[in-house]
Design an enzyme around this catalytic site. Structure first.
Site, PDB file in Angstrom:
ATOM      1  N   LYS A  26       0.810  -1.215   0.000  1.00  0.00           N
ATOM      2  CA  LYS A  26       0.000   0.000   0.000  1.00  0.00           C
ATOM      3  C   LYS A  26       0.848   1.271   0.000  1.00  0.00           C
ATOM      4  O   LYS A  26       0.349   2.358  -0.303  1.00  0.00           O
ATOM      5  CB  LYS A  26      -0.897   0.045   1.251  1.00  0.00           C
ATOM      6  CG  LYS A  26      -2.007  -0.969   1.316  1.00  0.00           C
ATOM      7  CD  LYS A  26      -2.854  -0.715   2.566  1.00  0.00           C
ATOM      8  CE  LYS A  26      -4.030  -1.664   2.668  1.00  0.00           C
ATOM      9  NZ  LYS A  26      -3.631  -3.031   3.002  1.00  0.00           N
ATOM     10  N   HIS A  30      -5.144  -8.877  12.029  1.00  0.00           N
ATOM     11  CA  HIS A  30      -5.581  -7.531  12.375  1.00  0.00           C
ATOM     12  C   HIS A  30      -6.824  -7.681  13.255  1.00  0.00           C
ATOM     13  O   HIS A  30      -7.819  -8.272  12.819  1.00  0.00           O
ATOM     14  CB  HIS A  30      -5.946  -6.736  11.124  1.00  0.00           C
ATOM     15  CG  HIS A  30      -4.768  -6.243  10.341  1.00  0.00           C
ATOM     16  ND1 HIS A  30      -3.867  -7.087   9.746  1.00  0.00           N
ATOM     17  CD2 HIS A  30      -4.364  -4.976  10.054  1.00  0.00           C
ATOM     18  CE1 HIS A  30      -2.947  -6.367   9.117  1.00  0.00           C
ATOM     19  NE2 HIS A  30      -3.217  -5.081   9.286  1.00  0.00           N
ATOM     20  N   GLU A  37      -9.722  -3.359  15.295  1.00  0.00           N
ATOM     21  CA  GLU A  37      -9.188  -2.021  15.005  1.00  0.00           C
ATOM     22  C   GLU A  37     -10.348  -1.027  14.960  1.00  0.00           C
ATOM     23  O   GLU A  37     -10.724  -0.509  13.909  1.00  0.00           O
ATOM     24  CB  GLU A  37      -8.416  -2.049  13.682  1.00  0.00           C
ATOM     25  CG  GLU A  37      -7.560  -0.819  13.457  1.00  0.00           C
ATOM     26  CD  GLU A  37      -6.727  -0.886  12.196  1.00  0.00           C
ATOM     27  OE1 GLU A  37      -6.057   0.113  11.893  1.00  0.00           O
ATOM     28  OE2 GLU A  37      -6.741  -1.929  11.507  1.00  0.00           O
TER      29      GLU A  37
END
Length: 419
Positions: free
Chosen positions: A67, A213, A216
């Protein structure tokens, strides 16, 4: 770029009057280097470091190289998490061909190398068909950088993509083929227990570690960290487990927090906190001052024996508009955001030896026999190191000082026009 101290070009020398790995007393330490390795005492040339601090080469265990540096063509319009997701999705669909991903990864690695990082783990967006582009590109980059930065990669896709489909199996197979770890993004879904069991089973069958992840969000109702710990215990998963972010934990009731952390410790889950990105995204509302810092409970975790590390996360993309894969910046900001000062004096390991152990990178820690990969700072203690960016640091790889010239952003201008 020249550093504050000139080292011999022979690769055999001793650095006197230094402070190794955050020793409490100014000066007095001595570091011996010979043939690209940290060595025992010898009679090589002596360099007086003037009390300079010496830290091992950094390990950045949670990044998104695929990214990185897309901000000029894919900015986040309001700084929110949702807008970041949309901006990245649009840019990926339009621009993430092999040449684009490769060039941006290489640019990011040159930045990290100049700043003193020796090992990086990156998450790769792996929703089809992107996995067939980014994983081979990563493998080629890993090969070309083999002697400079150790590289690992992890899949990233939605927990809702973890199912019985051939698509999920294909992603896991590809990551395994390239020696990667299995990762996904977890958030509350009705059948999360079944999906997590399937996820751990897929990793176990392929001999993969996992890196997720997790939670979040500022929503205290997002409690998938506990679900992950319970699933790991229930399935008897034997591989390494990393949970990143875990933001919502800081907004839950004390009893819930204690129960979750007890399970995390029992399951042997390691935590990586991403303070700069979470500070940027979390608790952001237009016209309203944020009320919390967005980070997880690192002190409470460490008190339970849970291993905690810090990392860069995103770099100049819609999830984080700033950053340069500079672990000194991460260390400086984590110290301030998470109050690492006035606590355990060994927090500096959470930026080097700690993440190296979690990820399985080489354990260089400035002991005899280790590669001579370290960073010298024109600072004699933390009160001198943390206030400044340390732009004149000396980065040493295999015993030799490297050129720290950073790549020019103009190199990417033609990619930014590919909108």
């Amino acid at each position: 770029m020249k550093g504050f101290l000139k080292l011999p070009e022979s690769g055999c020398y001793q650095i006197a009057n230094c402070v190794i790995a955050a020793g409490a007393v100014r000066g007095g330490d001595r570091l011996f280097v010979d043939g690209g390795k940290v060595s025992g005492a010898h009679d090589g040339p002596v360099i007086d470091a003037g009390g300079a601090m010496v830290l091992p080469g950094f390990v950045d265990m949670h990044t998104h190289l695929d990214k990185g540096h897309i901000w000029p063509r894919a900015p986040n319009p309001d700084g929110s998490f949702g807008a970041a997701l949309e901006a990245v999705h649009r840019d990926r669909e339009t621009n993430w061909h092999a040449a684009d991903v490769t060039r941006r990864m290489d640019f990011a690695l040159r930045c990290a190398y100049a700043h003193g990082t020796r090992a990086i783990r990156t998450h790769l967006d792996s929703a089809p068909p992107q996995h067939r582009i980014s994983w081979p590109a990563f493998d080629a980059i890993r090969s070309s950088w083999r002697d400079r930065i150790e590289l690992q990669a992890v899949t990233i896709f939605s927990i809702e993509s973890v199912d019985k489909s051939a698509e999920f199996t294909g992603i896991a197979d590809m990551a395994a083929r390239y020696g990667g770890a299995l990762g996904c993004v977890t958030y509350p879904v009705a059948d999360i227990d079944d999906r997590l069991e399937r996820f751990f089973s897929a990793a176990s069958e392929r001999g993969m570690s996992v890196d997720l992840h997790v939670d979040e969000t500022r929503d205290p109702g997002s409690a998938t960290l506990r679900s992950i710990a319970e699933a790991a215990i229930r399935t008897g998963f034997e591989g390494g487990i990393v949970a990143g972010h875990c933001c919502s934990l800081a907004r839950q009731e004390p009893g819930q927090v204690d129960a979750t952390l007890d399970l995390v410790a029992e399951a042997g889950i390691d935590i990586v906190s991403l303070p700069m990105c979470n500070l940027y995204l979390q608790d952001r509302f237009a016209g309203r001052t944020p009320r919390w810092r967005g980070v997880t409970l690192v002190h409470e975790m460490r008190c339970r024996g849970i291993r905690v590390a810090f990392a860069s996360d995103n770099t100049r993309d819609p999830f984080y508009a700033y950053g340069d894969l500079d672990m000194v910046e991460v260390m400086r900001e984590a110290t301030r955001i998470c109050h690492l000062d006035h606590t355990d004096p060994d927090w500096h390991d959470a930026f080097s030896a700690g993440p190296a152990g979690i990820c399985g990178f080489s354990p260089d820690s400035l002991r005899p026999g280790d590669r001579a990969d370290f960073v010298l700072f024109n600072a004699r203690d933390w009160s001198e190191l943390l206030p400044r960016p340390q732009s004149d640091r000396v980065v040493v790889r295999d015993g030799l000082a490297i050129d720290r010239t950073l790549p020019d952003y103009r190199e990417l201008d033609d990619l930014m026009e590919a909108v």
